[in-house]
Design a protein around this motif. Structure first.
Motif, short mmCIF file in Angstrom:
data_model
loop_
_atom_site.label_atom_id
_atom_site.label_comp_id
_atom_site.label_asym_id
_atom_site.label_seq_id
_atom_site.Cartn_x
_atom_site.Cartn_y
_atom_site.Cartn_z
N PRO A 187 1.41 -0.84 0.10
CA PRO A 187 0.13 -0.55 0.03
C PRO A 187 0.83 0.86 0.35
O PRO A 187 2.13 1.05 0.52
CB PRO A 187 -0.60 -0.31 1.18
N ASP A 188 0.07 2.11 0.05
CA ASP A 188 1.03 3.77 0.10
C ASP A 188 0.18 4.85 0.27
O ASP A 188 1.17 6.13 0.94
CB ASP A 188 1.30 4.50 -1.55
N GLN A 189 -1.28 4.00 0.63
CA GLN A 189 -1.76 5.17 2.31
C GLN A 189 -2.85 4.46 2.66
O GLN A 189 -3.37 3.44 2.80
CB GLN A 189 -2.57 5.79 1.10
N LEU A 190 -2.71 4.73 4.16
CA LEU A 190 -3.15 4.06 5.42
C LEU A 190 -4.01 4.90 5.72
O LEU A 190 -3.91 6.13 6.34
CB LEU A 190 -2.91 4.33 6.34
N VAL A 191 -6.06 4.33 5.05
CA VAL A 191 -6.90 5.36 5.85
C VAL A 191 -7.54 5.04 7.49
O VAL A 191 -7.55 3.82 7.29
CB VAL A 191 -7.89 4.84 4.51
N ILE A 192 -7.37 6.36 7.81
CA ILE A 192 -7.70 5.48 9.27
C ILE A 192 -9.00 6.19 9.69
O ILE A 192 -9.45 7.20 9.62
CB ILE A 192 -6.50 5.95 10.23
N PRO A 246 -0.39 8.31 5.47
CA PRO A 246 -1.84 8.39 6.53
C PRO A 246 -2.96 9.56 6.22
O PRO A 246 -3.05 10.90 5.25
CB PRO A 246 -1.45 8.91 7.85
N LEU A 247 -4.32 8.99 5.81
CA LEU A 247 -5.12 10.05 5.82
C LEU A 247 -6.64 10.00 7.27
O LEU A 247 -6.74 8.50 7.51
CB LEU A 247 -5.99 9.47 4.54
N LEU A 248 -6.99 10.61 7.83
CA LEU A 248 -7.38 10.17 9.02
C LEU A 248 -8.99 10.74 7.91
O LEU A 248 -9.31 11.90 7.65
CB LEU A 248 -7.27 10.93 9.57
N CYS A 307 -2.05 3.64 14.91
CA CYS A 307 -2.18 3.55 13.31
C CYS A 307 -1.80 4.67 13.14
O CYS A 307 -0.69 4.56 11.54
CB CYS A 307 -3.78 3.76 12.35
N LEU A 308 -1.71 5.83 12.74
CA LEU A 308 -0.26 6.89 13.13
C LEU A 308 0.91 6.39 12.41
O LEU A 308 1.75 6.33 11.80
CB LEU A 308 -0.53 8.26 13.78
N VAL A 309 1.94 6.15 14.32
CA VAL A 309 3.01 5.39 13.95
C VAL A 309 3.16 3.96 13.09
O VAL A 309 4.02 4.04 12.18
CB VAL A 309 2.76 4.83 15.72
N ALA A 310 1.94 3.22 12.91
CA ALA A 310 1.93 2.39 12.35
C ALA A 310 2.69 2.88 10.18
O ALA A 310 3.03 2.07 10.24
CB ALA A 310 0.73 1.52 12.50
N VAL A 344 -1.79 16.01 9.51
CA VAL A 344 -2.34 15.29 9.78
C VAL A 344 -3.73 15.33 8.46
O VAL A 344 -4.16 16.02 8.44
CB VAL A 344 -2.86 13.56 10.59
N PRO A 345 -3.69 14.72 7.45
CA PRO A 345 -4.94 15.22 6.62
C PRO A 345 -6.42 13.91 6.65
O PRO A 345 -5.58 13.75 7.08
CB PRO A 345 -4.53 15.24 4.91
N PHE A 346 -7.19 15.32 6.57
CA PHE A 346 -8.37 14.73 6.76
C PHE A 346 -9.56 15.12 6.11
O PHE A 346 -9.39 15.76 5.46
CB PHE A 346 -8.78 14.54 8.55
N ILE A 347 -10.65 14.00 6.53
CA ILE A 347 -11.87 14.05 5.56
C ILE A 347 -13.05 13.74 6.55
O ILE A 347 -12.71 13.10 7.38
CB ILE A 347 -11.94 13.14 4.15
N VAL A 348 -13.68 14.77 6.40
CA VAL A 348 -15.20 14.47 7.77
C VAL A 348 -16.52 14.10 6.43
O VAL A 348 -16.46 14.93 5.41
CB VAL A 348 -15.68 15.86 8.53
N THR A 349 -17.60 13.38 6.44
CA THR A 349 -18.00 12.11 6.33
C THR A 349 -19.65 12.53 7.05
O THR A 349 -19.31 12.05 8.24
CB THR A 349 -17.97 11.13 5.99
N SER A 350 -20.98 12.34 6.21
CA SER A 350 -21.65 12.85 7.42
C SER A 350 -22.94 11.53 6.30
O SER A 350 -22.62 11.66 5.40
CB SER A 350 -22.27 13.80 7.72
#
Length: 346
Positions: free
Chosen positions: A129-134, A162-164, A151-154, A186-192
């Motif tokens: 993988p190249d991106q971890l989506v937490i 990382p992507l939160l 998860c961020l440490v991993a 850390v870049p992030f996305i908020v969903t609803s």
């Protein structure tokens, strides 16, 4: 008459014929230069689902999924979702066909975890993988910041971006929670999912284009809901949160790679986790992802854990050389180090 030992000669000795034949056993193994390259998208009880692209190997066969088993010559090499492999045998993809995986390409990256922080046995979750989506819910179930920290440490240890992703923003405002991660950038996305829409899904899709993204999170946070929204034909099972324990029910039993529409990238959905052991992570690698703080470690005593009174990072931050966010960045670093060392509970 009884014959003495000295009375026997070679003509009296009977040689039993060898059952193995006279052909010497060769240590040479076939090179399998004709092996077809494939991409492992699923693993189930010793059987591997492998995607073979159209026209691979100069053949006219269309793209197909092939069921394969691991060849004995690979020894104890484990094969996981995301691996690039070589196949021989029946690679037609027909229902009764079974190919053999005879090659395992070097991995560009791996996401690992251990059972706990004392377990020396690493478990490779996903390869390449190249991106971890937490993924974390803001409510129902309650967010678990320490699991996110782990998860961020991993991700940092594996060299992944990382992507939160915060789900269920219709139940709680994300502002206060995001403030804890602002110093980490850390870049992030908020969903609803309020009403009939799915706010934030398009923004998430944009972050996944051209990437191999592995989704992790504990059960009930809406991970499978996200995956179904991104890949409608995935039909990943969705579970409810237990009203008594506040925990989600496991709905995914194994990792699976799913292609985004238009072949724009890959999403790897993983089973929900309740712990993320980091015994395999070298603490020195964590500081490497804080370039504003790392130069300050030159003043640290030998063997410094970067979370003790003699640590040189405090003086570095006080001098202002770490920038205006130095103090909050140092606290975030130490929070991650405590998460790795098991001092902070999930």
């Amino acid at each position: 008459m009884i014959r003495r030992g000295s009375d026997f000669d070679e003509s009296d000795v009977r040689i039993r014929p060898s059952r193995r034949g006279s052909r010497p056993r060769s240590k040479d193994r076939p090179s399998h230069d004709d092996a077809l390259p494939g991409f492992v998208i699923g693993v189930d009880r010793g059987r591997y689902t492998v995607l073979v692209r159209a026209g691979v190997g100069g053949r006219t066969l269309p793209e197909r999924t092939v069921i394969a088993m691991r060849a004995r010559e690979l020894g104890r090499k484990g094969i996981v979702v995301g691996d690039d492999v070589g196949l021989v045998g029946d690679t037609s993809g027909s229902p009764d066909a079974l190919a053999r995986i005879v090659k395992l390409s070097p991995r560009r990256s791996v996401l690992r975890r251990t059972a706990d922080d004392t377990d020396p046995v690493e478990r490779v979750i996903v390869a390449n993988p190249d991106q971890l989506v937490i993924v974390s819910a803001l409510a129902n179930p309650e967010p678990r910041p320490r699991l996110i920290d782990r998860c961020l440490v991993a991700a940092y240890a594996a060299g992944l971006d990382p992507l939160l992703v915060l789900t269920k923003a219709d139940l709680r405002d994300p502002t206060d929670f995001l403030a804890n991660y602002a110093p980490l950038n850390v870049p992030f996305i908020v969903t609803s999912t309020a009403g009939d829409g799915f706010d934030g899904l398009e923004a998430l899709q944009d972050k996944l284009i051209g990437r191999v993204s592995v989704f992790v999170g504990h059960s009930g946070v809406g991970k499978s809901t996200l995956v179904n929204g991104l890949v409608p034909e995935a039909h990943r099972a969705i579970g409810n949160v237990n009203v008594v324990t506040g925990r989600g029910r496991h709905t995914s039993s194994s990792a699976v790679a799913l292609r985004l529409p238009g072949d724009q990238g890959w999403v790897i959905d993983t089973p929900g986790v309740r712990s993320f052991g980091l015994a395999h992570v070298d603490l020195d690698h964590v500081i490497e992802h804080f370039p504003d703080l790392e130069p300050g470690t030159e003043q640290c005593p030998r063997g410094c854990s970067h979370d003790e009174e003699e640590c040189g990072l405090d003086a570095w931050v006080e001098s202002g050389r770490a920038g205006p966010a130095g103090a909050s960045r140092l606290e975030s670093l130490r929070r991650l180090l405590r998460a790795r060392s098991g001092e902070a509970a999930d």
